[in-house]
Write a protein that holds these residues in place. Structure first.
Motif, PDB file in Angstrom:
ATOM      1  N   THR A 664     -33.930 165.229 -29.876  1.00 34.85           N
ATOM      2  CA  THR A 664     -35.089 164.369 -29.636  1.00 34.85           C
ATOM      3  C   THR A 664     -34.747 162.904 -29.873  1.00 34.85           C
ATOM      4  OG1 THR A 664     -36.598 166.152 -30.292  1.00 34.85           O
ATOM      5  CG2 THR A 664     -37.469 163.907 -30.333  1.00 34.85           C
ATOM      6  N   LEU A 665     -34.027 162.629 -30.937  1.00 32.88           N
ATOM      7  CA  LEU A 665     -33.648 161.254 -31.246  1.00 32.88           C
ATOM      8  C   LEU A 665     -32.783 160.651 -30.142  1.00 32.88           C
ATOM      9  CD1 LEU A 665     -32.924 161.811 -35.036  1.00 32.88           C
ATOM     10  CD2 LEU A 665     -34.526 160.110 -34.143  1.00 32.88           C
ATOM     11  N   LEU A 666     -31.866 161.433 -29.619  1.00 29.47           N
ATOM     12  CA  LEU A 666     -31.024 160.937 -28.524  1.00 29.47           C
ATOM     13  C   LEU A 666     -31.871 160.558 -27.311  1.00 29.47           C
ATOM     14  CD1 LEU A 666     -27.999 163.389 -28.758  1.00 29.47           C
ATOM     15  CD2 LEU A 666     -27.826 160.895 -28.770  1.00 29.47           C
ATOM     16  N   LYS A 667     -32.827 161.402 -26.983  1.00 28.94           N
ATOM     17  CA  LYS A 667     -33.673 161.101 -25.813  1.00 28.94           C
ATOM     18  C   LYS A 667     -34.590 159.909 -26.081  1.00 28.94           C
ATOM     19  CE  LYS A 667     -35.136 165.396 -25.481  1.00 28.94           C
ATOM     20  NZ  LYS A 667     -35.862 166.588 -24.978  1.00 28.94           N
ATOM     21  N   ALA A 668     -35.036 159.778 -27.327  1.00 31.50           N
ATOM     22  CA  ALA A 668     -35.877 158.631 -27.663  1.00 31.50           C
ATOM     23  C   ALA A 668     -35.095 157.334 -27.529  1.00 31.50           C
ATOM     24  CB  ALA A 668     -36.400 158.788 -29.095  1.00 31.50           C
ATOM     25  N   HIS A 669     -33.881 157.336 -28.055  1.00 29.91           N
ATOM     26  CA  HIS A 669     -33.037 156.139 -27.910  1.00 29.91           C
ATOM     27  C   HIS A 669     -32.815 155.809 -26.439  1.00 29.91           C
ATOM     28  CE1 HIS A 669     -29.361 153.837 -27.416  1.00 29.91           C
ATOM     29  NE2 HIS A 669     -28.845 154.877 -26.772  1.00 29.91           N
ATOM     30  N   ALA A 670     -32.422 156.827 -25.672  1.00 29.58           N
ATOM     31  CA  ALA A 670     -32.091 156.588 -24.267  1.00 29.58           C
ATOM     32  C   ALA A 670     -33.301 156.080 -23.486  1.00 29.58           C
ATOM     33  CB  ALA A 670     -31.551 157.867 -23.641  1.00 29.58           C
ATOM     34  N   SER A 671     -34.464 156.598 -23.796  1.00 32.35           N
ATOM     35  CA  SER A 671     -35.686 156.150 -23.108  1.00 32.35           C
ATOM     36  C   SER A 671     -35.933 154.671 -23.378  1.00 32.35           C
ATOM     37  CB  SER A 671     -36.875 156.983 -23.560  1.00 32.35           C
ATOM     38  OG  SER A 671     -36.699 158.339 -23.217  1.00 32.35           O
ATOM     39  N   ALA A 672     -35.779 154.271 -24.650  1.00 30.06           N
ATOM     40  CA  ALA A 672     -35.977 152.862 -24.996  1.00 30.06           C
ATOM     41  C   ALA A 672     -34.932 151.986 -24.308  1.00 30.06           C
ATOM     42  CB  ALA A 672     -35.903 152.695 -26.514  1.00 30.06           C
ATOM     43  N   TRP A 673     -33.682 152.460 -24.264  1.00 25.15           N
ATOM     44  CA  TRP A 673     -32.619 151.675 -23.627  1.00 25.15           C
ATOM     45  C   TRP A 673     -32.931 151.468 -22.149  1.00 25.15           C
ATOM     46  CZ3 TRP A 673     -29.170 151.981 -19.647  1.00 25.15           C
ATOM     47  CH2 TRP A 673     -28.111 151.067 -19.649  1.00 25.15           C
ATOM     48  N   HIS A 674     -33.350 152.512 -21.455  1.00 26.25           N
ATOM     49  CA  HIS A 674     -33.620 152.399 -20.024  1.00 26.25           C
ATOM     50  C   HIS A 674     -34.824 151.505 -19.754  1.00 26.25           C
ATOM     51  CE1 HIS A 674     -30.669 155.026 -18.117  1.00 26.25           C
ATOM     52  NE2 HIS A 674     -30.765 155.833 -19.167  1.00 26.25           N
ATOM     53  N   ILE A 675     -35.808 151.529 -20.643  1.00 26.42           N
ATOM     54  CA  ILE A 675     -36.956 150.626 -20.470  1.00 26.42           C
ATOM     55  C   ILE A 675     -36.486 149.175 -20.530  1.00 26.42           C
ATOM     56  CG2 ILE A 675     -39.030 149.755 -21.640  1.00 26.42           C
ATOM     57  CD1 ILE A 675     -39.657 152.671 -22.360  1.00 26.42           C
ATOM     58  N   TYR A 676     -35.645 148.877 -21.523  1.00 21.49           N
ATOM     59  CA  TYR A 676     -35.161 147.502 -21.636  1.00 21.49           C
ATOM     60  C   TYR A 676     -34.289 147.138 -20.439  1.00 21.49           C
ATOM     61  CZ  TYR A 676     -33.443 143.197 -23.687  1.00 21.49           C
ATOM     62  OH  TYR A 676     -33.169 141.875 -23.912  1.00 21.49           O
ATOM     63  N   ASP A 677     -33.411 148.063 -20.058  1.00 23.80           N
ATOM     64  CA  ASP A 677     -32.480 147.797 -18.967  1.00 23.80           C
ATOM     65  C   ASP A 677     -33.210 147.563 -17.650  1.00 23.80           C
ATOM     66  OD1 ASP A 677     -29.653 147.765 -18.036  1.00 23.80           O
ATOM     67  OD2 ASP A 677     -30.307 149.503 -16.860  1.00 23.80           O
ATOM     68  N   LYS A 678     -34.265 148.313 -17.420  1.00 23.87           N
ATOM     69  CA  LYS A 678     -34.968 148.236 -16.137  1.00 23.87           C
ATOM     70  C   LYS A 678     -35.990 147.101 -16.095  1.00 23.87           C
ATOM     71  CE  LYS A 678     -37.967 150.992 -13.104  1.00 23.87           C
ATOM     72  NZ  LYS A 678     -38.660 152.300 -12.923  1.00 23.87           N
ATOM     73  N   ASP A 679     -36.738 146.922 -17.193  1.00 27.55           N
ATOM     74  CA  ASP A 679     -37.898 146.041 -17.140  1.00 27.55           C
ATOM     75  C   ASP A 679     -37.732 144.719 -17.887  1.00 27.55           C
ATOM     76  OD1 ASP A 679     -39.079 148.120 -15.766  1.00 27.55           O
ATOM     77  OD2 ASP A 679     -40.097 148.935 -17.545  1.00 27.55           O
ATOM     78  N   PHE A 680     -36.734 144.570 -18.749  1.00 28.85           N
ATOM     79  CA  PHE A 680     -36.669 143.369 -19.581  1.00 28.85           C
ATOM     80  C   PHE A 680     -35.315 142.660 -19.567  1.00 28.85           C
ATOM     81  CE2 PHE A 680     -39.971 146.044 -21.402  1.00 28.85           C
ATOM     82  CZ  PHE A 680     -41.025 145.146 -21.589  1.00 28.85           C
ATOM     83  N   ARG A 681     -34.254 143.356 -19.217  1.00 28.97           N
ATOM     84  CA  ARG A 681     -32.918 142.757 -19.358  1.00 28.97           C
ATOM     85  C   ARG A 681     -32.759 141.502 -18.503  1.00 28.97           C
ATOM     86  NH1 ARG A 681     -28.303 144.917 -21.330  1.00 28.97           N
ATOM     87  NH2 ARG A 681     -28.989 147.078 -21.069  1.00 28.97           N
ATOM     88  N   GLU A 682     -33.188 141.571 -17.257  1.00 23.31           N
ATOM     89  CA  GLU A 682     -32.971 140.451 -16.345  1.00 23.31           C
ATOM     90  C   GLU A 682     -33.662 139.186 -16.848  1.00 23.31           C
ATOM     91  OE1 GLU A 682     -33.531 139.287 -11.612  1.00 23.31           O
ATOM     92  OE2 GLU A 682     -34.016 141.309 -12.337  1.00 23.31           O
ATOM     93  N   GLU A 683     -34.866 139.332 -17.368  1.00 23.43           N
ATOM     94  CA  GLU A 683     -35.606 138.160 -17.837  1.00 23.43           C
ATOM     95  C   GLU A 683     -35.155 137.722 -19.231  1.00 23.43           C
ATOM     96  OE1 GLU A 683     -40.213 136.885 -18.989  1.00 23.43           O
ATOM     97  OE2 GLU A 683     -39.792 138.769 -17.949  1.00 23.43           O
ATOM     98  N   GLN A 684     -34.957 138.687 -20.139  1.00 20.43           N
ATOM     99  CA  GLN A 684     -34.670 138.339 -21.523  1.00 20.43           C
ATOM    100  C   GLN A 684     -33.173 138.199 -21.798  1.00 20.43           C
ATOM    101  OE1 GLN A 684     -36.697 141.198 -24.020  1.00 20.43           O
ATOM    102  NE2 GLN A 684     -38.733 140.611 -23.262  1.00 20.43           N
ATOM    103  N   ASN A 685     -32.331 138.812 -20.970  1.00 22.71           N
ATOM    104  CA  ASN A 685     -30.882 138.655 -21.075  1.00 22.71           C
ATOM    105  C   ASN A 685     -30.349 139.075 -22.442  1.00 22.71           C
ATOM    106  OD1 ASN A 685     -28.389 138.041 -19.938  1.00 22.71           O
ATOM    107  ND2 ASN A 685     -28.408 135.953 -20.798  1.00 22.71           N
ATOM    108  N   GLY A 686     -30.834 140.213 -22.943  1.00 18.81           N
ATOM    109  CA  GLY A 686     -30.397 140.697 -24.239  1.00 18.81           C
ATOM    110  C   GLY A 686     -29.514 141.934 -24.125  1.00 18.81           C
ATOM    111  N   LYS A 687     -29.144 142.471 -25.291  1.00 17.26           N
ATOM    112  CA  LYS A 687     -28.327 143.679 -25.373  1.00 17.26           C
ATOM    113  C   LYS A 687     -29.017 144.673 -26.295  1.00 17.26           C
ATOM    114  CE  LYS A 687     -23.932 141.218 -24.782  1.00 17.26           C
ATOM    115  NZ  LYS A 687     -22.593 140.951 -25.399  1.00 17.26           N
ATOM    116  N   ILE A 688     -28.725 145.965 -26.045  1.00 12.03           N
ATOM    117  CA  ILE A 688     -29.394 146.995 -26.834  1.00 12.03           C
ATOM    118  C   ILE A 688     -28.466 148.202 -26.999  1.00 12.03           C
ATOM    119  CG2 ILE A 688     -30.508 147.911 -24.746  1.00 12.03           C
ATOM    120  CD1 ILE A 688     -32.907 148.688 -26.555  1.00 12.03           C
TER     121      ILE A 688
END
Length: 980
Positions: A664-688
Motif C-alpha cells: 500500500t505504501l508503495l502505491k501511495a508514494h507512486a500515486s503522489a509522484w505521478h500527480i506531481y509529475d503530471k500536474d505540477f512539475r512543468e509549472e513548479q519545476n521541482g523534484k520528488i
C-alpha cells in the motif's frame, strides 16, 4: 583551561616508575579520565615483530585415553565417574592421545609460533611418585615435542593443569598436605631433565585460584571438597610453596644449560567500580587482591599476602615466615595471565566482587597488573570465550570476543606501555570443559564427537586467528584511511553544504499585531493594563516574521550554515478527518510562512509529506492510497510554488511493517509522484522521491562467498523491498519472492508477498527523481540459530555485533564504512541515479554539550561519503545530518534543548566548518604534541591538528545570555561529577 586539560590527560598516561602494592588503585581513575570517544576507537596497528602467537590445550580436556597405556587415574577421573553433579567425563574427550597428527595439522594451519599444552602427571607417574614411571606416557610427550619441532612451533609446557594423581589425593589429601610439594618438585625435576632441552617456557601450575577456592572450597571442580573456611587458603599456601620450589629447582639446576623461563599461570576476572568513589575503587582493588593478588603479590611484590585478605580473613589465612617470604618472592620470570570464561562471569561469586561490577575489559586488567606489579613482562597464556555446545563451525561470538581481547591487548601495548610479550587463544580444539562439560565449546577447531575419528574442522574463529597471525595484528587498510586535505569546490557533491532533518513543534503564537484592543495604565499601585471597552485600533496585515517560533527556528537553521533543510508536514493535523474541505488553513499558513522564511535566509526547503514518526494513518487498508494522493495534491497546491524538493514518505520500510502494508505504501508514494509529475512539475519545476531506511547489512563471517548470502538476503528484504519496485525491475526482488514462496510451500510460515498488477507495476516503476536514503549504522547477520542472540523469523538469520565497535548510549554501533558500502550498493544496482543522504546521525547523552562521539561519527561518515563520491563515482548530491534538535528527538540533536532554551553542541560548530569549507581542506597550522607520551595522548591530535577543530572550542560565542548560563551550569555539574 583547555591547555591545562590536555596536559592533565597526558600526565595521566605517563607510566609510573615503580610499582608498589596498592598502585593499581589509580587505574580506574586513569581510564575514567581518558578522552572519549578517542580512547574507545579501534586501533589499527601491528604487534611487535617478536610477539608470541600461541594456542593452548589442557591434558584432561583433550587427551582422552584415560586408562590407556598405563595411565593412572586423576582426581578428575574420580570426580566425573562418581557423579558430583556431572553427567559426562573426559574419558575420550577429543582423543588427542590418538589424534596427534590431526592436532599438529591444525597447528600448522593456524600458523602459531607457540603451542601451550600440559603434561598429565598421572600419565607420566601414575601414582604421582617417580617409582611409578610410565614409559608409554613419556613417549607420547616426546613424540608431541618432536612433531612440534618439525613444524617449527615452540612448546609452552604446563606441569600441572588440575589433574592431580588420584593416589595423592586419597592418601595425603592432595594439595592440602605439604607432602605433595616435594612430590610435585620430584615430578617437575623429571620433566625438566627429560624434556627441558626442547622447552623454553614452563608453567608450573595453572590457575591456583580455581584449584584452591573451587577444588577445596566450593567443590565445583575436582577434587570437589567442601570443607572449613581455612582449607582453600592452606591449599593456596601450599601451591605457592610448590611453585617456588620448582622455580628454584629450575633456576639452580637447569637454567644455565637450558636457558628457559618458568612462571605460574594466574587467572583473574575484570572488575569496575559501580561509582567512581574512593570506596568503590578500594572495593575493586580488594576484589582483584582476593583472586589475582592472592598469588601475584607474594610472587611479584614482597612475598606476603594482600592487606585486604589479611584484614578480612584473619586467622583463616596462613602466614609466611620471613625466610619463606624471601623464598617465594620473585620466583617468576614473566607474568603468565589467564583471562576468560574459566573465571570471568563463571567462578566469581558475589562475595568476591565486593559489591562492584564484573567486566571483560582486558586492557584495564593489564594496566592494573603493570601498575601493581612494577611493569612485568606479561604473557597471556589463556584467553578467549565460548559458544553453546550445539554450535558447529560458525562461532561468531567467540571470533568477535577474540578480536576484542586482542585489540585491547594491542592498545595496552601501544597506549599504556604494558610489556605484553605474547597471546594464547584457547583452545586449539573443542574438549571437555570442566564443570561445563560439553555444554560449551571453546576450540578454534570443531570436533565432531559423534564421528568415529573425532575429526577436526577449522571454525570461523580459527580462520580469523589464522589471518590475525598472518598480519601480526590489525594493519591499516587502504579502505580505512580517511581522505585528507580535500575540498570539493570544483565538484560540489553536497551543493556547498548539508542539511538537518527533524520534526519541529508548531507554535502559532505571534509576537505582535495580533490584538486590536486598546489598553491604558491603571492609576494604582498595581500598575496593571486595563482594556478600554469599545475602542480598537487598526491592525496591519500579519507577517510571517511575527511568529516567534519561526523566527527562532530559521535563525537556528541559518547559524548552521546549511543550504537545505528537510522537515515533515503533519498529515493528520493538516487534514484531521481526511476531508480536504476541512483542511487546517491556519497550519498550512504556518508551514508556508516557515518555508518562505527559509527561502529568505537562502536555505532551500525539502518537505516530507509523511514521516514514520507521525501517528500511523492505517496504511494496511488499500483505501489510504487515494486519500494520501489527495493530501499530496493539496500540499502541492498550497506550498508547491515555494518547495522544489519533495519527499513522499520517510522510511516506510522500517518498524516491521507487513508485506501488505508495504504494498500500500508503495502505491501511495507512486500515486503522489505521478500527480506531481503530471500536474505540477512543468509549472513548479521541482523534484520528488521517497526516502528509504538503508542501514548496511554485513555478514558475520566475512571469509567465503557463501557467508555473504544471509547478508544479501536481509538487505533485499529491508532495502530492496522498496527500492527494486521503484528503481529497478518494477517488482519485488527475486531473492525475496523466491525465499517467501519456498517457505510457504514448506508450511513454515504464513507470509504472503503481494503481486503487482500490470497497472500497478507501471504506476510504481520509475516513480522517482533521485534516490533518497537514511543511514545510521551497520548490523552483522548469520544463519546460525543456536547461539543466544536475536533471531528474525522470515529471513532466518540472527543479528550479531562486533564487540570492538564503538557504540552510542542507545547501543547503536558506529560503523562508518557501512555508509560507503550502501552507497555503492545503490550505484551498482541502479546505475548512476542521483543520491541524497537524507538522514545520518547518532545519539549521545542528553544535555551533553561536548558531544565528541557525535563529532567523531559525522567526521567519519562524511569522510566515507566523500570516498564514495570521489573514489567510487557515486552520484552523491547531498548529505543531511540528523537531527536538528533534542526537543523532539532527545540525544540526536545538533542543538541541545533544556528548560525551553536551545544551545549549540560541539558537533554543530564542526559540521558548520565542514559546510563552510565544503569538505576537509588542508590546515596550515603546525601540529603540536604533548611533552611526554606523544603517541598515546590522542586528545592532543584531535584538538590541535587543524584550525577548524580548534574553532569548535569557541562554539557558543553568539549564544543568548540564557543559553550561556545553561552551558556554564552544565559544565559545573560535570566538574562536580568528576570530583565525586
Amino acid at each position: 583551561m583547555q591547555l591545562y586539560f590536555l596536559v592533565y590527560v597526558c600526565w595521566l598516561q605517563v607510566p609510573s616508575a615503580l610499582g608498589h602494592p596498592g598502585d593499581g588503585e589509580r587505574t580506574w581513575l586513569r581510564f575514567d579520565q581518558m578522552p572519549q570517544p578517542e580512547d574507545e576507537l579501534f586501533l589499527y596497528d601491528t604487534f611487535p615483530p617478536d610477539f608470541v602467537w600461541a594456542v593452548g590445550t589442557a591434558a584432561y580436556q583433550v587427551e582422552g585415553a584415560f586408562e590407556k597405556d598405563g595411565k593412572g587415574p586423576s582426581i578428575w577421573d574420580r570426580f566425573t565417574h562418581r557423579g558430583n553433579g556431572t553427567s559426562s567425563n573426559g574419558d575420550e574427550a577429543s582423543d588427542s592421545y590418538h589424534q596427534l597428527q590431526r592436532d599438529i595439522h591444525a597447528l600448522s594451519i593456524l600458523g602459531v609460533t607457540h603451542y601451550r599444552f600440559s603434561i598429565s602427571w598421572p600419565r607420566v607417574f601414575p601414582t604421582g611418585r617417580s617409582d611409578s614411571y610410565n614409559h608409554a606416557g613419556v613417549s607420547y610427550y616426546r613424540g608431541l615435542l618432536n612433531q612440534l619441532k618439525k613444524i617449527r612451533v615452540q612448546p609452552v609446557v604446563t606441569l600441572y593443569h588440575w589433574d592431580l594423581p588420584d593416589d595423592l589425593q586419597r592418601q595425603y589429601g592432595g594439595w592440602s598436605n605439604p607432602v605433595v610439594i616435594e612430590l610435585f618438585k620430584e615430578y617437575a625435576d623429571f620433566c625438566f631433565r627429560t624434556f627441558g632441552e626442547d622447552v623454553k617456557y614452563w608453567i608450573t601450575i595453572d590457575n591456583p585460584f580455581v584449584v584452591a577456592w573451587h577444588g577445596y572450597g566450593t567443590g565445583i571442580v575436582a577434587p570437589g571438597i567442601r570443607s572449613e573456611p581455612s582449607l582453600p587458603f592452606r591449599v593456596g599456601h601450599n601451591l605457592l610453596k610448590a611453585h617456588a620450589a620448582v622455580w628454584h629447582l629450575y633456576n639452580d639446576k637447569y637454567r644455565q644449560k637450558q636457558q628457559g623461563q618458568v612462571s605460574i599461570s594466574l587467572g583473574s576476572h575484570g572488575i569496575t567500580p559501580l561509582h567512581l568513589t574512593k570506596e568503590s575503587i578500594k572495593a575493586c582493588q580488594c576484589s582483584l587482591s582476593f583472586v589475582l593478588g592472592w598469588f601475584a603479590k607474594p610472587l611479584f611484590n614482597d612475598g606476603d599476602y594482600p592487606q585486604c585478605m589479611k584484614v578480612n580473613l584473619s586467622s583463616n589465612l596462613p602466614s609466611f615466615t620471613e625466610d619463606e617470604k624471601k623464598y617465594v618472592n620473585n620466583t617468576v620470570d614473566f607474568f603468565a595471565l589467564s583471562f576468560g570464561p574459566v573465571i570471568s562471569f563463571q567462578l566469581i561469586n558475589d562475595s568476591l566482587r565486593f559489591g562492584q561490577s564484573e567486566t571483560l575489559n582486558l586492557r584495564i586488567l593489564l594496566s592494573w597488573i603493570k601498575a601493581e606489579y612494577n611493569s612485568p613482562r606479561v604473557f597471556i597464556v589463556e584467553n578467549g570465550w565460548f559458544v553453546e555446545g550445539g554450535t558447529k563451525t560458525e562461532d561468531a561470538i567467540n571470533m568477535y570476543y577474540i578480536k576484542r581481547f586482542v585489540a585491547e591487548t594491542l592498545k595496552a601495548i601501544k597506549y599504556d606501555k604494558v610489556n605484553v610479550i605474547g597471546y594464547t587463544a584457547w583452545s586449539l580444539v573443542d574438549g571437555f570443559e570442566w564443570y561445563r562439560e560439553y555444554d560449551i565449546r571453546r576450540g578454534l577447531f570443531y570436533v565432531d564427537f559423534t564421528s568415529p575419528d573425532l575429526r577436526r574442522i577449522q571454525k570461523t574463529s580459527g580462520l580469523f586467528y589464522q589471518k590475525l597471525i598472518e598480519k601480526n595484528g590489525f594493519p591499516v587498510l587502504p579502505e580505512n584511511e580517511p581522505i585528507k586535505h580535500l575540498s570539493l569546490h570544483e565538484g560540489l557533491y553536497v551543493k556547498g553544504s548539508a542539511g538537518a532533518s527533524d520534526i519541529f513543534k508548531v507554535d502559532f503564537a505571534r509576537s505582535q499585531f495580533n490584538d486590536p484592543n486598546v489598553y491604558i495604565w491603571e492609576n494604582t499601585s498595581t500598575m496593571l493594563l486595563k482594556k478600554v471597552d469599545g475602542v480598537t485600533a487598526p491592525m496591519r496585515k500579519p507577517h510571517c516574521s511575527d511568529y516567534d517560533a519561526i523566527k527562532q527556528q530559521v535563525s537556528q537553521v541559518r547559524r548552521m550554515h546549511v543550504t537545505h533543510f528537510n522537515f515533515p508536514l503533519n498529515w493528520t493535523a493538516l487534514v484531521p478527518n481526511g476531508n480536504l474541505s476541512q483542511a487546517n488553513s491556519t497550519l498550512f499558513k504556518y508551514y508556508r510562512c516557515f518555508t518562505s522564511e527559509l527561502l529568505r535566509a537562502n536555505v532551500t526547503p525539502i518537505v516530507t509529506l509523511w514521516h514514520w514518526t507521525e501517528s500511523d494513518p492505517g496504511w494496511l487498508g488499500i483505501d489510504n492510497v487515494q486519500p494520501f494522493a489527495d493530501y499530496a495534491r493539496l500540499c502541492f497546491q498550497k506550498l508547491g510554488d515555494l518547495v522544489k524538493f519533495w519527499i513522499t514518505l520517510n522510511e516506510p520500510n522500517t518498524r516491521d511493517r507487513s508485506f501488505d502494508m508495504g504494498h500500500t505504501l508503495l502505491k501511495a508514494h507512486a500515486s503522489a509522484w505521478h500527480i506531481y509529475d503530471k500536474d505540477f512539475r512543468e509549472e513548479q519545476n521541482g523534484k520528488i522521491s521517497i526516502t528509504l531506511h538503508a542501514n548496511w547489512i554485513e555478514s558475520a563471517y566475512p571469509f567465503t562467498r557463501n557467508d555473504g548470502e544471509p547478508a544479501t538476503r536481509v538487505l533485499e528484504f529491508s532495502l530492496g523491498w522498496f527500492s527494486e519496485p521503484i528503481f529497478g525491475s518494477g517488482d519485488y526482488p527475486t531473492i525475496m519472492r523466491d525465499w517467501v514462496q519456498q517457505r510457504n510451500h514448506l508450511d513454515l510460515y504464513n507470509h504472503r508477498l503481494p503481486f503487482f498488477t500490470k497497472e500497478e507495476k507501471e504506476l510504481v516503476h520509475k516513480s522517482f527523481d533521485f534516490f533518497a536514503l537514511s543511514h545510521y549504522t551497520t548490523a552483522l547477520v548469520s544463519e546460525v540459530k543456536n547461539e543466544k542472540v536475536r533471531s528474525n523469523d522470515i529471513t532466518e538469520v540472527v543479528y550479531l555485533s562486533d564487540s570492538t565497535w564503538l557504540k552510542s548510549p542507545k547501543n547503536m554501533p558506529v560503523v562508518p564504512w557501512g555508509l560507503r558500502k550502501v552507497l555503492n550498493w545503490v550505484k551498482s544496482k541502479y546505475e548512476n541515479v542521483p543520491v541524497y543522504i537524507m538522514a545520518n546521525g547518532i545519539d549521545v547523552e542528553n544535555e551533553k554539550i561536548e558531544d565528541k562521539l557525535r563529532l567523531h561519527y559525522h567526521h567519519q561518515y562524511i569522510n566515507e561519503a566523500l570516498k564514495a563520491y570521489l573514489l567510487d563515482g557515486v552520484n552523491l548530491q547531498g548529505y543531511f545530518a540528523y537531527a536538528f534538535s533534542d526537543q523532539t528527538d532527545p540525544g540526536f540533536g545538533l542543538y541541545g534543548y533544556i528548560h525551553d532554551e536551545y544551545y549549540e553542541k560541539l558537533t554543530l560548530g564542526y559540521y558548520r566548518s565542514i559546510i563552510d569549507q565544503n569538505g576537509f581542506p588542508a590546515s596550515s597550522s603546525v601540529q603540536q604534541k604533548c611533552a611526554s607520551e606523544q603517541e598515546s595522548c590522542r586528545i592532543c591530535a584531535l584538538l590541535l591538528t587543524n584550525r577548524s577543530l580548534l574553532a569548535m572550542s569557541l562554539v557558543g560565542v553568539g549564544f543568548t545570555l540564557t543559553t550561556t548560563f545553561t552551558i556554564c551550569y552544565l559544565r559545573r555539574l560535570a566538574r562536580r561529577y568528576h570530583r565525586a
